[in-house]
Design a protein around this motif. Structure first.
Motif, PDB file in Angstrom:
ATOM      1  N   LEU A   1       0.824  -1.209   0.000  1.00  0.00           N
ATOM      2  CA  LEU A   1       0.000   0.000   0.000  1.00  0.00           C
ATOM      3  C   LEU A   1       0.864   1.269   0.000  1.00  0.00           C
ATOM      4  O   LEU A   1       0.531   2.256  -0.661  1.00  0.00           O
ATOM      5  CB  LEU A   1      -0.953   0.016   1.194  1.00  0.00           C
ATOM      6  CG  LEU A   1      -2.108  -0.985   1.130  1.00  0.00           C
ATOM      7  CD1 LEU A   1      -2.905  -0.957   2.427  1.00  0.00           C
ATOM      8  CD2 LEU A   1      -3.012  -0.706  -0.064  1.00  0.00           C
ATOM      9  N   GLU A   2       1.985   1.241   0.720  1.00  0.00           N
ATOM     10  CA  GLU A   2       2.911   2.379   0.716  1.00  0.00           C
ATOM     11  C   GLU A   2       3.442   2.621  -0.690  1.00  0.00           C
ATOM     12  O   GLU A   2       3.492   3.754  -1.164  1.00  0.00           O
ATOM     13  CB  GLU A   2       4.084   2.146   1.677  1.00  0.00           C
ATOM     14  CG  GLU A   2       3.816   2.509   3.106  1.00  0.00           C
ATOM     15  CD  GLU A   2       3.689   4.006   3.323  1.00  0.00           C
ATOM     16  OE1 GLU A   2       4.240   4.827   2.551  1.00  0.00           O
ATOM     17  OE2 GLU A   2       3.008   4.389   4.292  1.00  0.00           O
TER      18      GLU A   2
ATOM     19  N   THR B   1      -8.917  11.139 -12.234  1.00  0.00           N
ATOM     20  CA  THR B   1     -10.110  10.516 -11.667  1.00  0.00           C
ATOM     21  C   THR B   1      -9.725   9.237 -10.935  1.00  0.00           C
ATOM     22  O   THR B   1      -8.667   8.649 -11.192  1.00  0.00           O
ATOM     23  CB  THR B   1     -11.135  10.165 -12.764  1.00  0.00           C
ATOM     24  OG1 THR B   1     -10.562   9.165 -13.612  1.00  0.00           O
ATOM     25  CG2 THR B   1     -11.530  11.395 -13.564  1.00  0.00           C
ATOM     26  N   THR B   2     -10.607   8.794 -10.057  1.00  0.00           N
ATOM     27  CA  THR B   2     -10.354   7.525  -9.366  1.00  0.00           C
ATOM     28  C   THR B   2     -10.297   6.387 -10.379  1.00  0.00           C
ATOM     29  O   THR B   2      -9.463   5.494 -10.236  1.00  0.00           O
ATOM     30  CB  THR B   2     -11.445   7.242  -8.304  1.00  0.00           C
ATOM     31  OG1 THR B   2     -12.722   7.290  -8.929  1.00  0.00           O
ATOM     32  CG2 THR B   2     -11.388   8.237  -7.169  1.00  0.00           C
TER      33      THR B   2
ATOM     34  N   ASN C   1     -11.181  -0.829  -5.558  1.00  0.00           N
ATOM     35  CA  ASN C   1     -11.680   0.342  -4.832  1.00  0.00           C
ATOM     36  C   ASN C   1     -11.068   0.416  -3.437  1.00  0.00           C
ATOM     37  O   ASN C   1     -10.678   1.485  -2.972  1.00  0.00           O
ATOM     38  CB  ASN C   1     -13.203   0.302  -4.721  1.00  0.00           C
ATOM     39  CG  ASN C   1     -13.892   0.633  -6.028  1.00  0.00           C
ATOM     40  OD1 ASN C   1     -13.345   1.331  -6.868  1.00  0.00           O
ATOM     41  ND2 ASN C   1     -15.101   0.120  -6.199  1.00  0.00           N
ATOM     42  N   LYS C   2     -10.989  -0.732  -2.771  1.00  0.00           N
ATOM     43  CA  LYS C   2     -10.453  -0.778  -1.411  1.00  0.00           C
ATOM     44  C   LYS C   2      -8.970  -0.396  -1.397  1.00  0.00           C
ATOM     45  O   LYS C   2      -8.535   0.390  -0.555  1.00  0.00           O
ATOM     46  CB  LYS C   2     -10.644  -2.175  -0.820  1.00  0.00           C
ATOM     47  CG  LYS C   2     -10.176  -2.300   0.611  1.00  0.00           C
ATOM     48  CD  LYS C   2     -10.418  -3.694   1.158  1.00  0.00           C
ATOM     49  CE  LYS C   2      -9.912  -3.807   2.586  1.00  0.00           C
ATOM     50  NZ  LYS C   2     -10.103  -5.159   3.122  1.00  0.00           N
ATOM     51  N   GLU C   3      -8.200  -0.918  -2.348  1.00  0.00           N
ATOM     52  CA  GLU C   3      -6.770  -0.591  -2.408  1.00  0.00           C
ATOM     53  C   GLU C   3      -6.571   0.898  -2.683  1.00  0.00           C
ATOM     54  O   GLU C   3      -5.713   1.530  -2.068  1.00  0.00           O
ATOM     55  CB  GLU C   3      -6.082  -1.410  -3.500  1.00  0.00           C
ATOM     56  CG  GLU C   3      -5.926  -2.875  -3.171  1.00  0.00           C
ATOM     57  CD  GLU C   3      -5.445  -3.682  -4.366  1.00  0.00           C
ATOM     58  OE1 GLU C   3      -4.699  -4.652  -4.136  1.00  0.00           O
ATOM     59  OE2 GLU C   3      -5.814  -3.348  -5.515  1.00  0.00           O
ATOM     60  N   LEU C   4      -7.378   1.428  -3.588  1.00  0.00           N
ATOM     61  CA  LEU C   4      -7.264   2.856  -3.901  1.00  0.00           C
ATOM     62  C   LEU C   4      -7.556   3.698  -2.662  1.00  0.00           C
ATOM     63  O   LEU C   4      -6.798   4.611  -2.337  1.00  0.00           O
ATOM     64  CB  LEU C   4      -8.214   3.247  -5.037  1.00  0.00           C
ATOM     65  CG  LEU C   4      -8.235   4.738  -5.368  1.00  0.00           C
ATOM     66  CD1 LEU C   4      -6.886   5.201  -5.892  1.00  0.00           C
ATOM     67  CD2 LEU C   4      -9.337   5.052  -6.348  1.00  0.00           C
ATOM     68  N   LYS C   5      -8.628   3.382  -1.975  1.00  0.00           N
ATOM     69  CA  LYS C   5      -9.004   4.143  -0.777  1.00  0.00           C
ATOM     70  C   LYS C   5      -7.876   4.085   0.260  1.00  0.00           C
ATOM     71  O   LYS C   5      -7.483   5.120   0.819  1.00  0.00           O
ATOM     72  CB  LYS C   5     -10.294   3.577  -0.196  1.00  0.00           C
ATOM     73  CG  LYS C   5     -10.820   4.313   1.027  1.00  0.00           C
ATOM     74  CD  LYS C   5     -12.131   3.704   1.507  1.00  0.00           C
ATOM     75  CE  LYS C   5     -12.754   4.452   2.644  1.00  0.00           C
ATOM     76  NZ  LYS C   5     -12.078   4.336   3.902  1.00  0.00           N
ATOM     77  N   GLN C   6      -7.343   2.904   0.509  1.00  0.00           N
ATOM     78  CA  GLN C   6      -6.271   2.759   1.498  1.00  0.00           C
ATOM     79  C   GLN C   6      -5.000   3.484   1.064  1.00  0.00           C
ATOM     80  O   GLN C   6      -4.342   4.142   1.879  1.00  0.00           O
ATOM     81  CB  GLN C   6      -5.983   1.276   1.743  1.00  0.00           C
ATOM     82  CG  GLN C   6      -7.108   0.550   2.443  1.00  0.00           C
ATOM     83  CD  GLN C   6      -6.880  -0.961   2.516  1.00  0.00           C
ATOM     84  OE1 GLN C   6      -6.205  -1.548   1.668  1.00  0.00           O
ATOM     85  NE2 GLN C   6      -7.460  -1.581   3.538  1.00  0.00           N
TER      86      GLN C   6
END
Length: 185
Positions: free
Chosen positions: A13-14, A32-33, A44-49
């Motif tokens: 994630l870093e 954009t996302t 979506n979860k990886e992007l948010k984190q």
């Protein structure tokens, strides 16, 4: 000590947050996302984190992760704006009172026609002002009013929102009570 799989996930994630930061630095426009997810093959979860980790890292410096109508961008923290304006005064664009009034009428009352703007402002609208707003990409024509002459309806754009750091029109400040300004009861 954390288990290896948790450590590896955090490291992953870093790295993702750094890749997002690189893309945002390199991009001339907000991303954009969907674009970020596509370029980096993220859920979506990886992007948010990853965005949360990026914001945490940025909080220690002078840059901020900012979401606009068109996506995410990096910008210098607001607390440094006075320094930037003092050292780079040419960066500060002066917008005329007439342009700001016209843009405000469009933003708050859209969709509007040229005659609607003239009615609210009480003066004839210069074609030059509309041209400046079109050239900046802050307004667009979208549809026609079903009345004599079928005048074009004017709307603000995502570029307008981006320029003023907004994600949507709901973030505009409340419109002042104009009758109270004039001293009327």
């Amino acid at each position: 000590m954390l288990p290896s799989s948790v450590e590896e996930h955090h490291h992953y994630l870093e790295d993702l947050s750094k890749h997002i930061e690189v893309l945002l630095h390199a991009s001339e426009a907000p991303l954009t996302t969907n674009a970020i997810k596509k370029h980096l093959s993220l859920s979506n979860k990886e992007l948010k984190q990853a965005l949360e980790l990026l914001q945490l890292r940025l909080d220690a410096g002078v840059m901020r992760l900012h979401e606009t109508a068109s996506g995410y961008r990096l910008q210098i923290a607001d607390s440094y704006s006075a320094l930037i304006q003092r050292v780079f005064p040419q960066r500060q664009e002066r917008l005329s009172q007439a342009l700001l009034e016209t843009l405000s009428v469009i933003a708050y009352k859209q969709p509007v026609t040229r005659s609607d703007i003239e009615y609210v402002r009480g003066v004839t609208l210069s074609s030059n002002i509309l041209r400046q707003l079109f050239d900046k990409g802050w307004i667009k024509e979208d549809g026609y009013k079903e009345t004599l002459g079928r005048p074009a309806l004017l709307h603000t754009t995502a570029q307008f929102l981006d320029a003023f750091g907004l994600t949507n029109l709901d973030e505009l400040p409340p419109m002042p009570d104009i009758s109270a300004i004039g001293g009327e009861s």
